[in-house]
Design a protein around this motif. Structure first.
Motif, short mmCIF file in Angstrom:
data_model
loop_
_atom_site.label_atom_id
_atom_site.label_comp_id
_atom_site.label_asym_id
_atom_site.label_seq_id
_atom_site.Cartn_x
_atom_site.Cartn_y
_atom_site.Cartn_z
N VAL A 107 -43.76 -79.55 0.79
CA VAL A 107 -43.93 -80.05 2.15
C VAL A 107 -42.76 -80.99 2.44
N GLY A 108 -42.32 -80.98 3.68
CA GLY A 108 -41.29 -81.93 4.10
C GLY A 108 -39.89 -81.51 3.71
N LEU A 109 -39.01 -82.53 3.69
CA LEU A 109 -37.58 -82.28 3.50
C LEU A 109 -37.23 -81.86 2.08
N THR A 110 -36.34 -80.89 1.97
CA THR A 110 -35.73 -80.62 0.67
C THR A 110 -34.59 -81.62 0.46
N GLU A 111 -34.15 -81.74 -0.78
CA GLU A 111 -33.06 -82.70 -1.03
C GLU A 111 -31.79 -82.25 -0.30
N GLN A 112 -31.51 -80.92 -0.30
CA GLN A 112 -30.29 -80.47 0.36
C GLN A 112 -30.37 -80.71 1.88
N ALA A 113 -31.57 -80.61 2.46
CA ALA A 113 -31.70 -80.86 3.90
C ALA A 113 -31.52 -82.36 4.17
N ALA A 114 -32.09 -83.20 3.33
CA ALA A 114 -31.94 -84.65 3.52
C ALA A 114 -30.45 -85.03 3.48
N ARG A 115 -29.74 -84.45 2.50
CA ARG A 115 -28.29 -84.70 2.40
C ARG A 115 -27.57 -84.24 3.66
N ALA A 116 -27.87 -82.99 4.08
CA ALA A 116 -27.16 -82.42 5.24
C ALA A 116 -27.43 -83.22 6.50
N LEU A 117 -28.64 -83.77 6.60
CA LEU A 117 -28.99 -84.53 7.81
C LEU A 117 -28.55 -85.99 7.71
N GLY A 118 -28.00 -86.38 6.57
CA GLY A 118 -27.53 -87.75 6.39
C GLY A 118 -28.67 -88.75 6.30
N ILE A 119 -29.81 -88.30 5.85
CA ILE A 119 -30.99 -89.18 5.75
C ILE A 119 -30.94 -89.97 4.44
N THR A 120 -31.16 -91.26 4.52
CA THR A 120 -31.19 -92.08 3.30
C THR A 120 -32.52 -91.87 2.60
N TYR A 121 -32.45 -91.56 1.31
CA TYR A 121 -33.68 -91.30 0.58
C TYR A 121 -33.54 -91.74 -0.86
N VAL A 122 -34.68 -91.94 -1.49
CA VAL A 122 -34.70 -92.09 -2.95
C VAL A 122 -35.53 -90.93 -3.48
N SER A 123 -35.29 -90.56 -4.74
CA SER A 123 -36.03 -89.41 -5.27
C SER A 123 -36.46 -89.68 -6.70
N ALA A 124 -37.44 -88.91 -7.13
CA ALA A 124 -37.90 -88.98 -8.52
C ALA A 124 -38.38 -87.61 -8.94
N VAL A 125 -38.15 -87.29 -10.20
CA VAL A 125 -38.62 -86.02 -10.74
C VAL A 125 -39.51 -86.32 -11.94
N GLN A 126 -40.70 -85.76 -11.93
CA GLN A 126 -41.62 -85.95 -13.06
C GLN A 126 -41.90 -84.59 -13.68
N GLN A 127 -41.60 -84.48 -14.97
CA GLN A 127 -41.89 -83.22 -15.69
C GLN A 127 -43.38 -83.15 -16.01
N TYR A 128 -43.95 -81.98 -15.89
CA TYR A 128 -45.33 -81.78 -16.34
C TYR A 128 -45.43 -82.13 -17.84
N GLY A 129 -44.41 -81.73 -18.58
CA GLY A 129 -44.46 -81.86 -20.03
C GLY A 129 -44.48 -83.30 -20.51
N ASP A 130 -44.26 -84.26 -19.60
CA ASP A 130 -44.25 -85.67 -19.99
C ASP A 130 -45.54 -86.40 -19.60
N VAL A 131 -46.54 -85.69 -19.18
CA VAL A 131 -47.86 -86.33 -18.99
C VAL A 131 -48.85 -85.65 -19.94
N ALA A 132 -49.99 -86.31 -20.13
CA ALA A 132 -50.90 -85.87 -21.19
C ALA A 132 -51.36 -84.42 -21.00
N TYR A 133 -51.72 -84.06 -19.77
CA TYR A 133 -52.21 -82.70 -19.61
C TYR A 133 -51.10 -81.67 -19.81
N GLY A 134 -49.88 -82.10 -19.51
CA GLY A 134 -48.73 -81.24 -19.78
C GLY A 134 -48.55 -81.01 -21.28
N TRP A 135 -48.87 -82.07 -22.09
CA TRP A 135 -48.83 -81.87 -23.55
C TRP A 135 -49.87 -80.82 -23.93
N ALA A 136 -51.07 -80.99 -23.33
CA ALA A 136 -52.14 -80.04 -23.65
C ALA A 136 -51.70 -78.61 -23.37
#
Ligand SMILES: Cc1cc2nc3c(=O)[nH]c(=O)nc-3n(C[C@H](O)[C@H](O)[C@H](O)COP(=O)(O)OP(=O)(O)OC[C@H]3O[C@@H](n4cnc5c(N)ncnc54)[C@H](O)[C@@H]3O)c2cc1C
Ligand SMILES: NC(=O)c1ccc[n+]([C@@H]2O[C@H](COP(=O)([O-])OP(=O)(O)OC[C@H]3O[C@@H](n4cnc5c(N)ncnc54)[C@H](O)[C@@H]3O)[C@@H](O)[C@H]2O)c1
Length: 470
Positions: A367-396
């Motif tokens: 939902v919402g802006l992709t990172e490439q769209a935010a860049r193209a539109l010159g929108i200031t943003y911060v981002s974060a990426v969370q791997q499934y594999g780094d939370v407990a259920y991801g270990w499971a």
């Protein structure tokens, strides 16, 4: 010319348009005109018969079939002893077809003020329609209010040989009698992604041929890259290849000729599935006869109240919407319904945060802006990426490579976009929708509620916490 019947309301299309007319319209004379979808001209529109519902009913057994390899990675030996295609197919359509028929019956006899006209409509004057039935007979009607909910149709490839071979599309492929051994899927969008998953899970050797450099290329670039890599592990994926022609081979197979980065290529296959997009049906309605011009992209133009520029004509769903999505068509139908019932207090459709999910393997939701769209539109943003594999259920799950990526506004703390690729992405995205729709600050969202431990939703919780906000 016969008698021209007049109605208070006429709805063109029995998909999302069909849901508008309920008992609150009992004091109005209503015509529903429907041409039917697919080769069998089925009542009830695309989602029910040829779209969302049957595809997802296939995806679930496909997920089960595809789980064999993953189970092995976790120390469980499963074997796939067989895929009973006809049983799978007949379960699905054994549920859907009776619903379709019951819907048609209900519209034929269920409400005395509703008349179902089965045929194809086009405008022949101001709010005047000609309905052409299957047998060629015609009837003209007029209506004070016309609701255009005529949807979209499969786009056919226009290359040499296309008329000489049997090409399947999402309209037909779900009802085939036997699984082919090999299949070529043309296209790299939603339909290609979902069918590549289900047919490869069922043991078909699938080759996906896409003219773009990555699959699901409108997704966030990291998601599109990851999805392309994932599908390439299960199917043959050919990128940047342009379709040139088809040939019918003597042994019954079809040759698909393309040109790609390393020159011409050809694929001999048992079945070709075209998935190169859809065309809105506005161009089939002769709207000029009622003074309605289509937009440059073929859409029927509407304002936020779903009104077209011609008074008394409304439009909704694929025929007029930017989004070819059922939840959007449903929301727009609710708007039209309200505005027909309460013309002096009209409501607008909320198109601010429209999500989508692709039910492939892995699932994708956004939902919402992709990172490439935010860049193209010159929108200031911060981002974060969370791997499934780094939370407990991801270990499971022993997960590798699936993630949730968030973009947020560093000043307001509001989410700008969310992109999830991995198991249950279509469910994990929903709290993001809630936060965006109701203006929830990321910090309040992350720490203002409990997150069940160790549920998969911790992927989202940790992505929120990882956003570099003060
Ligand atoms: C394979 C596939 C999978 C999909 N999966 C999803 C999904 O998982 N989630 C999602 O949100 N969306 C999905 N979609 C998209 C979704 O199906 C559509 O956005 C939705 O069905 C559009 O609804 P609609 O009412 O605008 O059109 P439709 O449901 O197509 O209804 C249009 C109606 O108009 C009738 N009609 C057309 N022209 C005329 C005419 N001239 N006269 C009379 N009647 C006419 C047709 O017979 C039809 O009944 C999928 C689509 C496909 C093809
Ligand atoms: N899960 C879902 O919500 C879902 C599932 C299926 C379909 N849908 C809806 O149905 C719509 C149609 O799906 P789709 O996958 O057919 O369309 P799409 O727009 O998602 O993808 C079309 C693909 O075909 C390629 N293409 C277009 N023209 C081509 C040509 N001439 N030659 C070769 N390739 C070409 C495009 O590059 C793209 O990869 C989607 O836009 C989507 O909104 C939704």
């Amino acid at each position: 010319m016969g008698i021209v019947r007049h109605f208070d309301i006429c709805v063109i299309g029995s998909g999302s348009g069909n849901s508008i007319i309920d008992e609150r319209f009992a004091d109005r004379q209503v015509a529903i005109i429907d041409a039917g979808v697919g080769p069998d001209k089925l009542f009830g529109g695309t989602c029910l018969n040829l779209g969302c519902i049957p595809t997802k009913m296939y995806v679930h057994p496909a997920d089960l079939a595809a789980s064999v390899q993953h189970a092995r990675d976790l120390g469980i030996d499963l074997t796939l002893d067989g895929v009973h295609w006809r049983a799978v197919r007949d379960r699905i359509f054994g549920r859907i077809d009776p619903i379709t028929e019951a819907g048609r019956q209900w519209r034929t006899t269920g409400m005395p003020n509703v008349t179902l006209l089965q045929g194809r409509a086009h405008f022949s004057g101001l709010r005047r329609l000609t309905v052409v039935a299957e047998d060629g007979s015609t009837e003209d009607i007029t209506a004070d209010q016309v609701v255009i909910a005529a949807g979209s149709r499969v786009r056919r490839p226009d290359v040499p040989g296309a008329e000489e071979v049997t090409l399947h599309s999402s309209d037909t492929v779900m009802r085939i009698d036997e699984l082919p051994r090999r299949m070529v899927i043309l296209g790299g969008g939603f339909v290609a992604a979902e069918f590549a998953h289900l047919f490869s899970a069922f043991g078909v050797e699938v080759t996906v041929v896409s003219r773009s450099g990555a699959l699901l290329r409108r997704e966030d670039e990291d998601v599109s890259r990851r999805f392309t890599q994932s599908l390439s592990e299960r199917c043959t994926v050919r990128l940047k290849e342009h379709l040139e022609s088809f040939e019918q081979l003597e042994d019954g197979r079809i040759r698909v000729n393309t040109v790609g980065p390393s020159g011409p290529a050809s694929y001999d296959t048992d079945l070709v599935l075209t998935a190169i997009g859809r065309t809105r049906n506005g161009d089939t309605l002769a709207t000029e006869a009622t003074g309605l011009e289509l937009a440059a992209d073929g859409r029927i133009p509407v304002d936020k109240y779903q009104r077209t520029p011609v008074q008394g004509i409304w439009a909704l769903g694929d025929v007029s919407s930017e989004h070819l999505l059922k939840h959007v068509a449903n929301a727009e139908a609710r708007t039209v319904q309200h505005n027909l019932l309460s013309p002096h207090h009209p409501v607008a459709t909320d198109h601010r945060y429209v999500p989508h999910a692709v039910f492939g393997s892995p699932q994708v939701a956004a939902v919402g802006l992709t990172e490439q769209a935010a860049r193209a539109l010159g929108i200031t943003y911060v981002s974060a990426v969370q791997q499934y594999g780094d939370v407990a259920y991801g270990w499971a799950m022993e997960d590798t490579g699936h993630f949730c990526k968030l973009l947020a506004d560093p000043v307001t703390g509001h989410l700008l976009g969310a992109h999830i690729i991995g198991p249950e992405a279509s469910i994990l995205i929903q709290p993001v929708l809630q936060a965006m729709s109701f203006g929830l600050d990321v910090r309040a969202m992350a720490r203002g509620q409990y997150w069940i431990h160790p549920a998969l939703t911790e992927v989202l919780e940790n992505a929120l916490l990882a956003l570099p906000l003060d």
